[in-house]
Design an enzyme around this catalytic site. Structure first.
Site, short mmCIF file in Angstrom:
data_model
loop_
_atom_site.label_atom_id
_atom_site.label_comp_id
_atom_site.label_asym_id
_atom_site.label_seq_id
_atom_site.Cartn_x
_atom_site.Cartn_y
_atom_site.Cartn_z
N HIS A 81 0.84 -1.20 0.00
CA HIS A 81 0.00 0.00 0.00
C HIS A 81 0.88 1.25 0.00
O HIS A 81 1.40 1.66 1.04
CB HIS A 81 -0.88 -0.01 1.26
CG HIS A 81 -1.94 1.05 1.26
ND1 HIS A 81 -3.24 0.81 1.63
CD2 HIS A 81 -1.89 2.36 0.92
CE1 HIS A 81 -3.94 1.92 1.53
NE2 HIS A 81 -3.14 2.88 1.10
N ASP A 113 -9.10 3.13 -2.55
CA ASP A 113 -8.36 3.71 -1.43
C ASP A 113 -8.49 5.23 -1.37
O ASP A 113 -8.43 5.91 -2.39
CB ASP A 113 -6.88 3.34 -1.51
CG ASP A 113 -6.15 3.76 -0.24
OD1 ASP A 113 -6.66 3.44 0.84
OD2 ASP A 113 -5.13 4.43 -0.34
N HIS A 147 -10.42 0.15 1.80
CA HIS A 147 -10.23 1.32 2.68
C HIS A 147 -11.56 1.48 3.41
O HIS A 147 -12.57 1.79 2.79
CB HIS A 147 -9.92 2.55 1.82
CG HIS A 147 -9.96 3.86 2.55
ND1 HIS A 147 -8.85 4.63 2.76
CD2 HIS A 147 -10.98 4.56 3.12
CE1 HIS A 147 -9.18 5.73 3.42
NE2 HIS A 147 -10.48 5.71 3.65
N ASP A 157 1.47 2.63 3.64
CA ASP A 157 0.57 3.72 3.26
C ASP A 157 1.39 5.01 3.00
O ASP A 157 0.98 6.11 3.38
CB ASP A 157 -0.52 3.96 4.30
CG ASP A 157 -1.65 4.83 3.76
OD1 ASP A 157 -1.61 5.19 2.56
OD2 ASP A 157 -2.57 5.14 4.53
N HIS A 175 3.37 14.20 0.34
CA HIS A 175 2.68 15.45 0.02
C HIS A 175 3.70 16.57 -0.06
O HIS A 175 4.53 16.71 0.83
CB HIS A 175 1.65 15.80 1.10
CG HIS A 175 0.44 14.93 1.09
ND1 HIS A 175 -0.45 14.90 0.04
CD2 HIS A 175 -0.02 14.04 1.99
CE1 HIS A 175 -1.41 14.04 0.30
NE2 HIS A 175 -1.18 13.49 1.48
#
Lengths: 308, 428
Positions: free
Chosen positions: B63, B154, B181, B307, B311
Site C-alpha cells: 500500500h 483507497d 479502505h 501507506d 505530500h
C-alpha cells in the site's frame, strides 16, 4: 510584574496568577475608558496587525479600538477565504508579515491551531481572537471580568454554559479559565451539540435545562447558528427554544441574584427571549465594554513580554 | 538478458517461507535465485559481503501512493521507487487514487510503462469503481489482464453495500483481492483527527473509531455471505482488530494490514497541531496501539504496509484543517519496526519479515516474498547496527512529510537487489 505568557493561544494551561494579572490590569484600563480622553501612549511604537481570516465585527472592532487607545500602530487585514483554496498560502502571508516588522498579531481563523502556526513561523507575539471551535481567550477573559465585577470573586461560582458546545470556542475558553479560577462549570444543551468526550474538561453535562437552571449563578447562553439545524444536529429552532431557550418563564426560576450572559450576537427568540437580553439580569453590554479593557490589558502585557 | 551473476556472502538470512534463520550465501543468476547454501563459490560473480547484515527477501509494500499521474509535485513513480529501494522494498503496490484514478486498463498500462527502469517493481492496484465514485464497477478482468494486482477505492470507502458485494464477487471471479479502505464518509465527515477528548479540546472535528469499525463489520459480513475474500488495509482501531479476529475464527476469508505509524504513534502528537501527524485513518490512542500490536502477534493482522503518502510542502505546511492527510513511510518502515517492535520483543525478526514479504506476496498473488531457489532474485540487506537519525531533507522521496523526523533509528537498509540488480542504498 510577573507575567508568564509569550502568546495568548488559549486559556488551557494558563495559570491563575496570569489570569488574575490580566483581569486586574483590565480593571485599570477600564478606568481609562471612563475618562474624557480615552487614549494612553502605552503602546506607542508597537506595530499590531489584525489578521482576520474569518468574518468578525465585534471582536475586530473591539481589538482595533483597544489598540488605538493604547496608541499602537494598527494595520488590519481581512481575508475571508481559506488561504490554501484561494491565492496566497498562509506561509507566504507569514513571510510578508515578517518583512513588515510587526510586533503583535491578533488573529482569527476558522482552522484551530492557526495561532500556533503563526507563532512557529514568525517572531511576533500572537493573540488568538478565535481559532475555529478551539479557543477564544479574550472573550473568556472579558466574561470572567464581568462575572468578577458582579460577584466579587470567581471562586465557587456556579456557571452553566447552555447551547452549542461542539462548535463553541467561547465555551472551551470559558471552561478552562473559569475552572482555573475556582468556578464550577457545567454544560447543558442538545446531546448532538455536545462532544461525546467532554471528560477532559472536568465538567458535568446535563440535558434537562429546566431541572437544573435554578442551581446556577450564571446562565451563559451560546448562540445557536441556523446552519446547525440543516446539518441534522437539531430538528428545529422551535424545539431548541422549547428545551433550552431562556424564556421569561425560565428566568423567573433562576436564583434571585443569578445573571444571564451571552457572547453575542444574539438570536433573540431562539436562545434568549426578546426582553431577557435587555433585562436587569443581563450582563451582555457589560461584557462588551469589558472586552475592550481586557484586550487592552492583553496587548499591554504581551508587549511588555516583548521588551523583556 | 545476461546479467552478471551475484553472490551475497555471509549474511544472516531470514526467510520465513522456508523457516530459514542462519548464515548462508545466496547466488542469483539471470535475476533468479540459483542457490542458497553456505560456502558458495563466487567464481565470475559480483560479490556482496553481507557479513553483519540481515538478508531477507525484498520487502513488498502492499500500500503506497506514488502520486503519478497527477501529483508529480509530491512524488513520481521513479522517486517513489527510489524511496522504496532506500527502505528495503523491492516491490510497491501503487494505489489508484491518482489524478486521474487508475480505473481502466490503459491507466494500469501507463503506470507500468512509467515504472520501467525504476528501482523497485511496481504493482498497480486498480480502482474498484469508475472514478472511485462508488457507483459502477471497473472492468476488473481487463485491468487484471493489464497488470492490476488488486482493486481498491483507497482514500474512500465504498458506501454502497450492493456495490461492495458485487465488487467482492467479481474480483473473486477475476482472482484478485479487494483491498478495502474502510471509512464511512458520513461518520468521518469533516474530521481531521481521532475523535476523542483531545479532539474536543483542540476544536478539531473528530473521526470516530466507529467510522472504521462499522464498514469493516459490514464488509466482513458481505465476505462471509458471498464466501469471497476481503483484504482490509491500514487498520487503526481496537474494534477493527477484534472484528477481524472473530471473523477469522469463524473461517471468513479476510486478511488485513497495519502501518508502522499506527503501531507506534498516538493522537497525542496532534496536540500541537503539527500536520505531520495528520493522516487517515487518524492516529488513535494507546489502547488501539496495544490492540494492533496484539493483533500482529497473534496473527490476526497478516501484513505491514506503509501507506506511504507523500505530500508537497505547500499542502502539508498550512492550516491544520486544510492540510492533506498522509505521511511518508517507505524509507523508515523497517527501522521503525526494528526499534519499536523487534527490540522490545513484540515481534521476532522472522515474524516481522514475514509480514513485510511473504504475506503480501500471498495476499496479492505476486512473485517474491521468499528466497526460494528458482524464485525472483529480490533481496533486502539490513544492517541492524547502523544507527541514524531521520532527517526529512535526506529522504529520497520527493516529499518530506515523515512523522518520524528526528527519531533515532537503530539500523538501516544497506542494499536492495531487484531481479539480481543491486541498488546500493546506504548512502544517507
Amino acid at each position: 510584574m510577573a507575567f508568564g505568557l509569550d502568546h495568548l493561544f488559549g486559556l488551557k494551561g494558563v495559570s491563575k496568577e496570569d489570569i488574575t494579572t490580566i483581569l486586574d490590569t483590565a480593571v485599570s484600563f477600564r478606568e481609562v475608558l471612563d475618562r474624557p480622553i480615552r487614549i494612553v501612549p502605552t503602546l506607542k511604537g508597537v506595530a499590531v496587525l489584525n489578521l482576520f481570516f474569518e468574518d468578525s465585527t465585534r471582536t475586530r472592532i473591539s481589538f482595533e479600538l483597544a489598540e488605538r487607545r493604547l496608541s499602537a500602530e494598527v494595520v488590519s487585514f481581512a481575508k475571508s477565504s481559506s488561504s490554501v483554496s484561494k491565492g496566497e498560502s498562509l506561509r507566504d502571508t507569514v513571510r510578508n508579515i515578517e518583512a513588515m516588522k510587526i510586533d503583535i498579531i491578533v488573529t482569527r481563523h476558522s482552522s484551530p491551531g492557526t495561532p500556533q502556526f503563526l507563532a512557529n513561523h514568525t517572531k511576533c507575539r500572537i493573540i488568538n481572537a478565535g481559532d475555529g471551535p478551539h479557543e477564544h481567550p479574550t472573550q473568556a477573559l472579558l466574561d470572567m471580568l464581568t462575572m468578577r465585577e458582579r460577584f466579587g470573586s470567581l471562586d465557587g461560582l456556579r456557571v452553566l454554559i447552555v447551547g452549542d458546545i461542539t462548535h463553541s470556542r467561547v465555551a472551551r475558553s470559558d471552561i478552562w479559565g473559569l475552572k482555573t479560577m475556582g468556578a464550577q462549570v457545567d454544560l447543558c444543551g442538545p446531546s448532538t451539540l455536545i462532544p461525546i468526550h467532554m471528560d477532559a474538561f472536568g465538567v458535568d453535562v446535563h440535558y434537562d435545562f429546566d431541572g437544573i437552571l435554578p442551581e446556577y449563578d450564571v446562565l451563559y447562553m451560546l448562540r445557536i447558528q441556523k446552519e446547525r439545524q440543516t446539518g441534522g444536529l437539531i430538528p428545529s429552532s422551535r424545539e431548541y427554544t422549547a428545551m433550552f431557550g431562556l424564556t421569561r418563564e425560565r428566568v423567573k426560576r433562576m436564583k434571585p441574584d443569578a445573571v444571564v450572559m451571552h457572547p453575542g450576537p444574539i438570536n433573540r427568540g431562539i436562545e434568549l427571549d426578546y426582553e431577557v437580553a435587555d433585562s436587569p439580569k443581563s450582563l451582555i453590554l457589560d461584557q462588551v465594554t469589558n472586552g475592550e479593557a481586557v484586550r487592552m490589558a492583553v496587548l499591554y502585557l504581551l508587549s511588555g513580554r516583548k521588551e523583556e | 538478458m545476461n546479467r552478471k551473476d551475484l553472490v551475497i556472502k555471509g549474511g544472516y538470512v531470514i526467510d520465513p517461507a522456508q523457516e530459514i534463520d542462519g548464515i548462508l550465501d545466496i547466488r542469483i543468476r539471470n535475476g533468479r535465485i540459483e542457490s542458497l547454501q553456505s560456502g558458495l563459490g563466487t567464481g565470475g560473480a559480483e560479490v556482496i559481503d553481507a557479513s553483519g547484515m540481515l538478508v531477507m527477501p525484498g520487502l513488498i509494500d502492499m500500500h503506497a501512493h506514488l502520486r503519478e499521474p497527477g501529483g508529480e509535485e509530491s512524488e513520481t513513480i521513479m522517486s517513489g521507487c527510489e524511496a522504496a529501494a532506500a527502505g528495503g522494498f523491492t516491490a510497491v503496490c501503487a494505489m489508484p487514487n491518482t489524478r486521474p484514478p487508475a480505473d481502466d486498463a490503459g491507466r494500469i498500462r501507463y503506470i507500468l510503462e512509467q515504472a520501467h527502469g525504476a528501482k523497485a517493481r511496481v504493482y498497480p492496484v486498480g480502482a474498484i469503481t469508475r472514478g472511485r465514485e462508488g457507483k459502477e464497477l471497473v472492468e476488473m478482468h481487463d485491468m487484471a489482464h493489464a497488470g492490476a494486482v488488486g482493486f481498491s477505492d483507497d482514500g474512500s470507502g465504498v458506501a454502497n453495500a450492493r456495490i461492495m458485494l458485487n465488487a467482492l464477487r467479481y474480483a473473486a471471479m477475476v482472482g484478485k483481492p479487494v483491498i478495502a479502505h474502510e471509512e464511512n464518509a458520513d461518520l468521518s465527515k469533516d474530521g481531521h483527527m481521532n475523535e476523542s477528548a483531545l479532539s474536543a479540546e483542540l476544536g478539531l472535528r473528530g473521526i470516530p473509531r466507529l467510522a472504521e469499525d462499522a464498514p469493516i463489520m459490514r464488509d466482513v459480513a458481505i465476505a462471509e455471505y458471498t464466501g469471497t475474500r476481503l483484504h482490509v488495509t491500514h487498520l487503526s482501531t481496537r474494534g477493527a482488530v477484534e472484528i477481524i479476529r472473530a471473523a477469522k475464527a469463524r473461517g471468513v476469508n479476510v486478511t488485513c494490514d497495519v502501518t508502522p505509524h499506527h503501531l507506534t504513534l498516538t493522537e497525542k502528537l496532534v496536540a500541537t497541531y503539527d500536520t505531520r501527524y495528520k493522516m487517515k485513518p487518524p492516529l488513535r490512542g494507546d489502547d488501539d496501539i496495544e490492540a494492533l500490536r496484539e493483533g500482529l502477534r497473534d496473527g490476526t493482522i497478516d501484513a505491514i504496509a506503509t501507506d506511504h503518502a507523500p505530500h508537497a510542502l505547500e499542502i502539508k505546511e498550512c492550516e491544520f484543517i486544510d492540510a492533506a492527510f498522509g505521511v511518508t513511510g517507505l524509507e523508515t518502515a523497517l527501522a521503525v519496526i526494528h526499534r519499536e517492535l523487534i527490540i522490545p520483543g513484540i515481534l521476532s525478526w522472522r515474524d516481522a519479515v514475514r509480514k513485510l514479504t511473504l504475506e503480501p506476496s500471498i495476499i496479492l498473488g505476486i512473485e517474491g516474498g521468499a528466497l526460494v531457489v528458482g524464485g525472483i532474485g529480490d533481496v533486502a540487506m539490513y544492517n541492524p547496527e547502523s544507527p541514524w537519525t531521520v532527517e526529512p531533507d535526506m529522504m529520497k522521496s520527493k516529499s518530506k512529510n515523515t512523522p518520524f523526523s528526528g527519531w533515532e533509528l537503530p539500523g538501516k537498509v544497506a542494499a536492495t537487489v531487484v531481479g539480481g540488480v543491486v541498488h546500493t542504498c546506504a548512502d544517507r
